[in-house]
Design a protein around this motif. Structure first.
Motif, PDB file in Angstrom:
ATOM      1  N   ILE A 288       0.846  -1.209   0.000  1.00 45.73           N
ATOM      2  CA  ILE A 288       0.000   0.000   0.000  1.00 45.73           C
ATOM      3  C   ILE A 288       0.872   1.247   0.000  1.00 45.73           C
ATOM      4  CG2 ILE A 288      -1.608   1.342   1.412  1.00 45.73           C
ATOM      5  CD1 ILE A 288      -2.709  -1.550   2.293  1.00 45.73           C
ATOM      6  N   LEU A 289       1.939   1.215   0.818  1.00 48.97           N
ATOM      7  CA  LEU A 289       2.852   2.374   0.868  1.00 48.97           C
ATOM      8  C   LEU A 289       3.534   2.599  -0.469  1.00 48.97           C
ATOM      9  CD1 LEU A 289       4.431   1.704   4.372  1.00 48.97           C
ATOM     10  CD2 LEU A 289       2.999   3.659   3.777  1.00 48.97           C
ATOM     11  N   ARG A 290       3.936   1.472  -1.122  1.00 50.79           N
ATOM     12  CA  ARG A 290       4.560   1.608  -2.446  1.00 50.79           C
ATOM     13  C   ARG A 290       3.597   2.226  -3.453  1.00 50.79           C
ATOM     14  NH1 ARG A 290       5.548  -3.802  -3.192  1.00 50.79           N
ATOM     15  NH2 ARG A 290       6.610  -4.459  -1.327  1.00 50.79           N
ATOM     16  N   GLU A 291       2.349   1.738  -3.414  1.00 49.13           N
ATOM     17  CA  GLU A 291       1.343   2.286  -4.335  1.00 49.13           C
ATOM     18  C   GLU A 291       1.099   3.767  -4.079  1.00 49.13           C
ATOM     19  OE1 GLU A 291      -2.069  -0.162  -3.851  1.00 49.13           O
ATOM     20  OE2 GLU A 291      -1.233  -1.837  -5.016  1.00 49.13           O
ATOM     21  N   LYS A 292       1.019   4.137  -2.770  1.00 41.04           N
ATOM     22  CA  LYS A 292       0.836   5.559  -2.425  1.00 41.04           C
ATOM     23  C   LYS A 292       1.998   6.416  -2.928  1.00 41.04           C
ATOM     24  CE  LYS A 292      -2.175   5.268   1.622  1.00 41.04           C
ATOM     25  NZ  LYS A 292      -2.263   5.446   3.089  1.00 41.04           N
ATOM     26  N   ALA A 293       3.220   5.869  -2.759  1.00 41.64           N
ATOM     27  CA  ALA A 293       4.412   6.602  -3.220  1.00 41.64           C
ATOM     28  C   ALA A 293       4.390   6.789  -4.727  1.00 41.64           C
ATOM     29  CB  ALA A 293       5.676   5.846  -2.797  1.00 41.64           C
ATOM     30  N   ILE A 295       1.699   6.861  -6.643  1.00 40.24           N
ATOM     31  CA  ILE A 295       0.641   7.834  -6.982  1.00 40.24           C
ATOM     32  C   ILE A 295       1.124   9.255  -6.710  1.00 40.24           C
ATOM     33  CG2 ILE A 295      -1.634   8.653  -6.263  1.00 40.24           C
ATOM     34  CD1 ILE A 295      -2.212   5.546  -5.710  1.00 40.24           C
ATOM     35  N   CYS A 296       1.811   9.443  -5.557  1.00 41.91           N
ATOM     36  CA  CYS A 296       2.357  10.772  -5.229  1.00 41.91           C
ATOM     37  C   CYS A 296       3.365  11.227  -6.273  1.00 41.91           C
ATOM     38  CB  CYS A 296       3.010  10.747  -3.846  1.00 41.91           C
ATOM     39  SG  CYS A 296       1.845  10.544  -2.493  1.00 41.91           S
ATOM     40  N   LYS A 297       4.237  10.292  -6.706  1.00 42.99           N
ATOM     41  CA  LYS A 297       5.245  10.623  -7.725  1.00 42.99           C
ATOM     42  C   LYS A 297       4.576  11.046  -9.024  1.00 42.99           C
ATOM     43  CE  LYS A 297       9.274   8.322  -7.845  1.00 42.99           C
ATOM     44  NZ  LYS A 297      10.211   7.231  -8.129  1.00 42.99           N
ATOM     45  N   ARG A 298       3.497  10.281  -9.397  1.00 46.31           N
ATOM     46  CA  ARG A 298       2.788  10.615 -10.635  1.00 46.31           C
ATOM     47  C   ARG A 298       2.153  11.998 -10.542  1.00 46.31           C
ATOM     48  NH1 ARG A 298      -1.490   6.255 -12.179  1.00 46.31           N
ATOM     49  NH2 ARG A 298       0.324   4.879 -12.063  1.00 46.31           N
ATOM     50  N   LYS A 299       1.524  12.261  -9.365  1.00 41.01           N
ATOM     51  CA  LYS A 299       0.892  13.571  -9.184  1.00 41.01           C
ATOM     52  C   LYS A 299       1.923  14.701  -9.238  1.00 41.01           C
ATOM     53  CE  LYS A 299      -3.195  12.190  -6.566  1.00 41.01           C
ATOM     54  NZ  LYS A 299      -3.836  12.176  -5.225  1.00 41.01           N
ATOM     55  N   LYS A 300       3.111  14.456  -8.621  1.00 44.44           N
ATOM     56  CA  LYS A 300       4.178  15.469  -8.635  1.00 44.44           C
ATOM     57  C   LYS A 300       4.631  15.758 -10.059  1.00 44.44           C
ATOM     58  CE  LYS A 300       6.148  14.677  -4.051  1.00 44.44           C
ATOM     59  NZ  LYS A 300       7.256  14.058  -3.310  1.00 44.44           N
ATOM     60  N   SER A 301       4.817  14.653 -10.839  1.00 41.77           N
ATOM     61  CA  SER A 301       5.261  14.830 -12.234  1.00 41.77           C
ATOM     62  C   SER A 301       4.238  15.625 -13.036  1.00 41.77           C
ATOM     63  CB  SER A 301       5.485  13.463 -12.881  1.00 41.77           C
ATOM     64  OG  SER A 301       4.264  12.763 -13.004  1.00 41.77           O
ATOM     65  N   GLN A 302       2.918  15.336 -12.788  1.00 38.09           N
ATOM     66  CA  GLN A 302       1.872  16.073 -13.496  1.00 38.09           C
ATOM     67  C   GLN A 302       1.844  17.532 -13.062  1.00 38.09           C
ATOM     68  OE1 GLN A 302      -1.545  13.751 -12.616  1.00 38.09           O
ATOM     69  NE2 GLN A 302      -0.932  12.088 -13.983  1.00 38.09           N
ATOM     70  N   SER A 303       2.032  17.778 -11.746  1.00 37.08           N
ATOM     71  CA  SER A 303       2.040  19.171 -11.250  1.00 37.08           C
ATOM     72  C   SER A 303       3.226  19.937 -11.815  1.00 37.08           C
ATOM     73  CB  SER A 303       2.078  19.168  -9.726  1.00 37.08           C
ATOM     74  OG  SER A 303       3.292  18.586  -9.271  1.00 37.08           O
ATOM     75  N   CYS A 304       4.394  19.211 -11.975  1.00 35.74           N
ATOM     76  CA  CYS A 304       5.585  19.855 -12.565  1.00 35.74           C
ATOM     77  C   CYS A 304       5.319  20.268 -14.002  1.00 35.74           C
ATOM     78  CB  CYS A 304       6.777  18.905 -12.495  1.00 35.74           C
ATOM     79  SG  CYS A 304       7.396  18.676 -10.833  1.00 35.74           S
TER      80      CYS A 304
END
Length: 573
Positions: A288-293, A295-304
C-alpha cells in the motif's frame, strides 16, 4: 474364411459342452454331499428323540428342512444343466455334420495352396534373373564411375599443389601479422593477470572472513544443540511426572499424553499462523505504501508539467503586455520584467528534463492511445495569443483567456494520463459501472466458416451525469475476424443509449473468446465476446436403468432417450 469360422464355432461349442459337463459333475457331487448330510441328520434326530432333548431336536429338524430345500434346488439346477448340455450337444453334432459337408472344399483349398506355392517359386526365379541383370549393369556403372573418379583425383591433386603454393605465401605473410598480434595479446594477458591476482586476493580475504564467521556460527550451533538437549531432557522429565500423576489418579496414560502432545502441536500451529498473519500484514502495508508513493510521484510529475506550462504562458502574457505598455514603462521596470521572464524560462528549462525522466512507460502508452480524442471538444480549438493584434490586447482579457486555457489543458492532461474523475451528484458517488451493454455478452453461436454474422448491442449510460466514451479496440486474436461499426454519439445524458453493430466473419472452425474495450470519462470498461463453433452435445435422460423385481424366464424392457442438444450431427454406437 467361412471354413475357418465353422472351425472356430465348432471349437466354441466343444468348450461350452465341456463347461456344462463340469457344472453337471459338480452339481452331482453337491447332491451326494447333501444326501449324506441328510442321512447323518436323520440319525442324530433319532438319537435325540430317544434321549428326549427337545432343543437339539428342534435345531436338527430346522437343519433337515434347510438341507431338503437345498437338495431340491440342486436337483432343479442339475435338470436345467442337463437340458442345456443336451441342446449344446445337438448344436455340436450339427456343426460336425456341416463340417463333413465341406470336406471337398478342404481338398480344393489344399490344391489351390499348392498351385499358389508353385506360382510364388516361378516368380522368385524371374526376380532372381532380373536381379542378376541389374547386378551386371551396376558393375559396368561402377567401372565407369571409377574412371571418372581417377580423372577427378588427378585434377584435385593439381589444384591441391597450387593451393599449397598459395598457402606457403600466405603463411609467410600471416607469420608477420601473428608476431605483432601475439605481442599485443601478451600485453593484454599481463594486465589481466594483474587484475586476476587482485581479484584472488579479494576472494582470499572474503574466504578468511567466511571462515571466521563459520567458526562463530559453529559455536552458536553447539550452544543451540546443548540447549535443545536440555529442553528435551526437561520435556522427558515433565512427561515422566505426568505419567506418574496420571497413574496415581488411575487414568489412561497413553490417551492423556497423546492429548497433551496434540495441545502442544495446536499451540505451535497457532503461533506459526500468527507469525504468518503478521508477515502478510507487513507485506500488504508495504505494498500500500509503495502504491501511495507511486501515486504521489505521478501527481508530482503532473504538477511539474502544469507548472512548466503555466510559466511559459505567463512569459508570453508578460511579453505582450510589456510591448503594449512600452512608452509608459520606465527602464527599471523593463529590466525587472526581463529578469523575471529570464528566471521563468530558466526554471522551465531546468524542470522539463526531470519531468521527462520521471514519466514512466505506462504514461507514454496512455498518451499514445489517448493522444487524439474521439469526440472534438473545447480543447481542439486552442487560442493562439500571437495572432491577436497588439492594439486589441487588454490585460484582463488576457488573464481570463489564460485561465480558460489552463483549465482545458488540465482536463486534457487528466484524460491523456489516465486520471479519471469521480462522479459525485447531489452528494452521491457513482461506484458501479457507468455503462451497461444489452446483451451483457456478444455471443455468436453455431457459426459456419465463410458466412457473415452481425449482432447489435446497446450501450446505456448508467452514471448520474453526462458521460461519453470511445472505442479502444478488440482483443489481438480477434482482429482478423471481428469488425465494429458505430457512429460516435458524443456526450450522452444519463439513461441515454447508443447502438453498436459487431460483424463476425469466421475463417477457422474454432471457438474464440475475447472482449471489446472502451474508454469512458470515468474509466475503462469492456464487453465480453464469444464465438462458439458447432458441436454435438449428447445426453441421456436416465443415469440408471432399473428393471425392478422379476421372475426367472421373464423378459422386461425399458426405453432410454438419447438427445443431441447441439447443432452438429453425429453417429453413435
Amino acid at each position: 474364411r467361412n471354413l475357418k469360422e465353422l472351425n472356430d464355432i465348432a471349437r466354441g461349442k466343444e468348450l461350452v459342452v465341456q463347461k456344462a459337463r463340469d457344472k453337471l459333475s459338480t452339481c452331482q457331487l453337491q447332491i451326494k454331499m447333501l444326501a449324506k448330510q441328510l442321512e447323518r441328520v436323520d440319525m442324530e434326530i433319532g438319537k435325540e428323540e430317544a434321549a428326549g432333548n427337545v432343543a437339539a431336536l428342534s435345531r436338527l429338524q430346522a437343519m433337515r428342512r434347510r438341507l431338503c430345500t437345498e437338495l431340491e434346488n440342486e436337483k432343479d439346477f442339475e435338470f436345467h444343466i442337463f437340458l442345456t448340455l443336451k441342446e449344446n450337444m445337438l448344436e455340436m453334432w450339427q456343426m460336425e455334420t456341416e463340417q463333413g459337408k465341406y470336406e471337398i472344399l478342404h481338398e480344393q483349398l489344399k490344391k489351390y495352396e499348392e498351385e499358389l506355392e508353385m506360382q510364388y517359386q516361378e516368380r522368385a526365379k524371374v526376380r532372381i534373373w532380373k536381379e542378376k541383370i541389374a547386378a551386371l549393369q551396376a558393375e559396368e556403372n561402377q567401372r565407369s564411375r571409377e574412371k571418372k573418379e581417377e580423372e577427378a583425383q588427378k585434377e584435385y591433386e593439381e589444384k591441391h599443389k597450387k593451393m599449397l603454393e598459395d598457402a606457403e605465401r600466405n603463411h609467410k605473410k600471416a607469420v608477420c601479422f601473428l608476431r605483432k598480434s601475439m605481442a599485443r595479446i601478451h600485453e593484454k594477458n599481463a594486465k589481466e593477470e594483474v587484475k586476476t591476482q587482485e581479484h584472488m586476493e579479494r576472494r582470499i580475504q572474503a574466504v578468511l572472513s567466511l571462515k571466521t564467521s563459520i567458526a562463530s556460527n559453529r559455536e552458536k550451533l553447539r550452544t543451540l544443540q546443548v540447549w535443545n538437549k536440555a529442553m528435551a531432557f526437561e520435556a522427558k522429565k515433565q512427561e515422566m511426572k505426568m505419567r506418574e500423576a496420571i497413574l496415581a489418579k488411575g487414568g489412561n496414560v497413553a490417551k492423556e499424553i497423546f492429548l497433551h502432545k496434540r495441545l502442544l502441536e495446536h499451540e505451535k500451529e497457532k503461533r506459526a499462523h500468527r507469525e504468518r498473519q503478521k508477515s502478510r500484514k507487513i507485506e500488504i502495508v508495504s505494498q500500500i505504501l509503495r502504491e501511495k508513493a507511486s501515486i504521489c510521484k505521478r501527481k508530482k510529475s503532473q504538477s511539474c508539467t502544469k507548472a512548466i506550462k503555466g510559466g511559459v504562458i505567463f512569459n508570453c502574457i508578460f511579453k505582450t503586455y510589456a510591448l503594449s505598455q512600452k512608452p509608459r514603462c520606465s527602464p527599471s521596470a523593463c529590466s525587472s520584467a526581463g529578469e523575471r521572464t529570464a528566471s521563468v524560462g530558466e526554471t522551465s528549462e531546468e524542470i522539463a528534463p526531470d519531468v521527462l525522466c520521471e514519466s514512466g512507460e505506462d504514461e507514454e502508452e496512455r498518451d499514445k492511445t489517448l493522444l487524439e480524442p474521439e469526440f472534438p471538444g473545447l480543447w481542439s480549438e486552442e487560442c493562439d495569443l500571437n495572432k491577436i493584434s497588439k492594439g486589441e490586447m487588454d490585460p484582463k482579457q488576457l488573464a481570463t483567456r489564460v485561465e480558460k486555457k489552463e483549465i482545458l489543458e488540465k482536463k486534457m492532461e487528466e484524460f491523456q494520463s489516465g486520471i479519471f474523475h469521480k462522479q459525485i451528484v447531489s452528494g452521491r458517488e457513482c461506484k458501479q459501472r457507468t455503462f451497461y451493454s444489452k446483451p451483457s455478452c456478444i455471443h455468436f453461436k453455431d457459426f459456419d466458416v465463410g458466412q457473415i454474422y452481425k449482432k447489435k448491442i446497446v450501450l446505456i449510460n448508467a452514471s448520474y451525469s453526462v458521460n461519453f466514451f470511445r472505442l479502444v479496440g478488440i482483443s489481438e486474436w480477434l482482429k482478423d475476424f471481428i469488425s465494429i461499426h458505430f457512429d460516435p454519439p458524443g456526450k450522452m445524458s444519463s439513461g441515454m443509449s447508443c447502438e453498436i453493430v459487431v460483424t463476425f466473419k469466421p475463417m477457422i472452425n474454432e471457438t474464440l473468446e475475447g472482449e471489446v474495450m472502451f474508454m469512458a470519462q470515468t474509466g475503462s470498461f469492456s464487453v465480453p465476446l464469444k464465438c462458439t463453433a458447432k458441436r454435438c452435445i449428447l445426453a441421456l435422460d436416465k443415469e440408471l436403468i432399473d428393471f425392478g423385481s422379476h421372475v426367472v424366464g421373464e423378459t422386461i424392457s425399458r426405453t432410454i432417450n438419447l438427445t443431441n442438444s447441439g447443432a452438429l450431427g453425429t453417429r453413435f454406437k
